[in-house]
Write an enzyme that holds these catalytic residues in place. Sequence first.
Site, PDB file in Angstrom:
ATOM      1  N   SER A 191       2.007  62.562 -93.812  1.00 18.39           N
ATOM      2  CA  SER A 191       1.935  63.834 -93.084  1.00 18.39           C
ATOM      3  C   SER A 191       2.443  64.984 -93.935  1.00 18.39           C
ATOM      4  CB  SER A 191       2.788  63.765 -91.810  1.00 18.39           C
ATOM      5  OG  SER A 191       2.068  63.230 -90.724  1.00 18.39           O
ATOM      6  N   ASP A 232      -1.711  70.981 -85.605  1.00 22.63           N
ATOM      7  CA  ASP A 232      -0.544  70.102 -85.544  1.00 22.63           C
ATOM      8  C   ASP A 232       0.228  70.403 -84.266  1.00 22.63           C
ATOM      9  OD1 ASP A 232       1.924  68.612 -86.502  1.00 22.63           O
ATOM     10  OD2 ASP A 232       0.725  68.584 -88.337  1.00 22.63           O
ATOM     11  N   HIS A 247       7.230  68.125 -86.206  1.00 25.76           N
ATOM     12  CA  HIS A 247       6.160  67.788 -87.142  1.00 25.76           C
ATOM     13  C   HIS A 247       5.469  69.045 -87.674  1.00 25.76           C
ATOM     14  CE1 HIS A 247       2.438  65.685 -88.526  1.00 25.76           C
ATOM     15  NE2 HIS A 247       3.263  64.658 -88.695  1.00 25.76           N
TER      16      HIS A 247
END
Length: 436
Positions: A365, A185, A216
């Site tokens: 996600s 990620d 994120h």
Amino acid sequence: MKSRSPFKPLWLQWCASTLLGLCLLLAWAHPAHAATEPTPDDDRLVLVMLQLPRAHFRPEGSYASSYGASVGRQARLQVAQALAQDFKLQLRSEWPMPALAIDCFVMQLPAADSRSAADVAQAVSADKRVAWAQLSQQFQGLATSPEPSAAQEPLYAAQPAAGQWHLAALHRVSTGRGVRIAIIDSGVDQQHPDLQGQLERATSFVDDLPPPPELHGTAVAGIIAARADNHLGIAGVAPEARLLALRACRQASGDQTLCSTLSLAKALHAAIDDGAQILNLSWGGPPDKLLGLLLDQAMARGAAVVAAQPGRPGQFPAAHPGVLTVSTTAAATVTSSAGDTVSAPGRDVPSTVPGGGWALVNGSSYAAPHVAGLLALLQAVDGQRWRPGTARQSLVLDAQGRVDACASLAKRLPASAAVKLETRDNGCEPARHTAR
């Protein structure tokens, strides 16, 4: 007077050849070469794969394997240089990937070249010296913009997993202790109070700099393994799992996370090398041969691969066979090719964000890391690795396709377990158990 033999002793020939090979390799790895490497998401890149020879034993005890390896690498470099010249490309760097028995050579179209990179990759693939060639494609995180949440105070009660998954009861049976989860990620904030000490490794494959704290990746890491013993913020689904924070994506803007084939391939190979037992992939994009082969290799070695559901069917890695795909809704509208889509909490989820705070995050996600964490709880109770494509079969689902975390963990517990899980009135309670 004794006459001198015109032939050098074998050991002297070996030393001279090895020294020459090492000098050539050092010249190839010189910083001046590395400084010219383009960014991983440059749309002029062509990734050229050359086959590595299969490993074999040498009967001669004095024949050092490092010599053969250096000569073989030198030969592949010469082939790559010839290919670059033949197809009018600039050779930028090399990334050996022993897990696939290939060397990946990164080549680039010159700035003034009007050719299509896709056409060039197709032409290079047809060359008999090449295993295959492809573009470095772009992928992106599957999330929406976060919303601020109350910082610096416990948010456990607001976590969907706390109520829906009965997290406190699960943690009395398993905390995912020691299970290695690779988060491929963007960067993870290692200094966040809910993540301090949770990362076994943090490496960037986007550039040579230390991984920066990015939104994120930090939120994904918190959902999986935020500390459960510090009276701050949230508790991760698997708070005693060990995180491999492999930065393959970058935060391009406040809510946009971008990745490339090249950076993702480097991170996936590192996860395989490090023996990751679970891979969390909260991004999506077009089908990709190199990345697909790496996922196959990871699953063949016993890793479970969890991916976020994309916005449309056929996207990678969700559609890749054997991958467990996770959506945020009860009735998934987009399914993987293998029919392995399940649903988990992914709306209004409080999680860690850079700078030591917390925020509400939304999107598949953040549903995927819930399932990655749950798989760590399951794996920790018996230590069994995953056979390819079996992660989905280990989960118990309700009629709407939602993961029943309590029933899933209860199903995995061995008969000899001292504590069992029982479902009572839509709850989940640990009960002392004596094996007969």
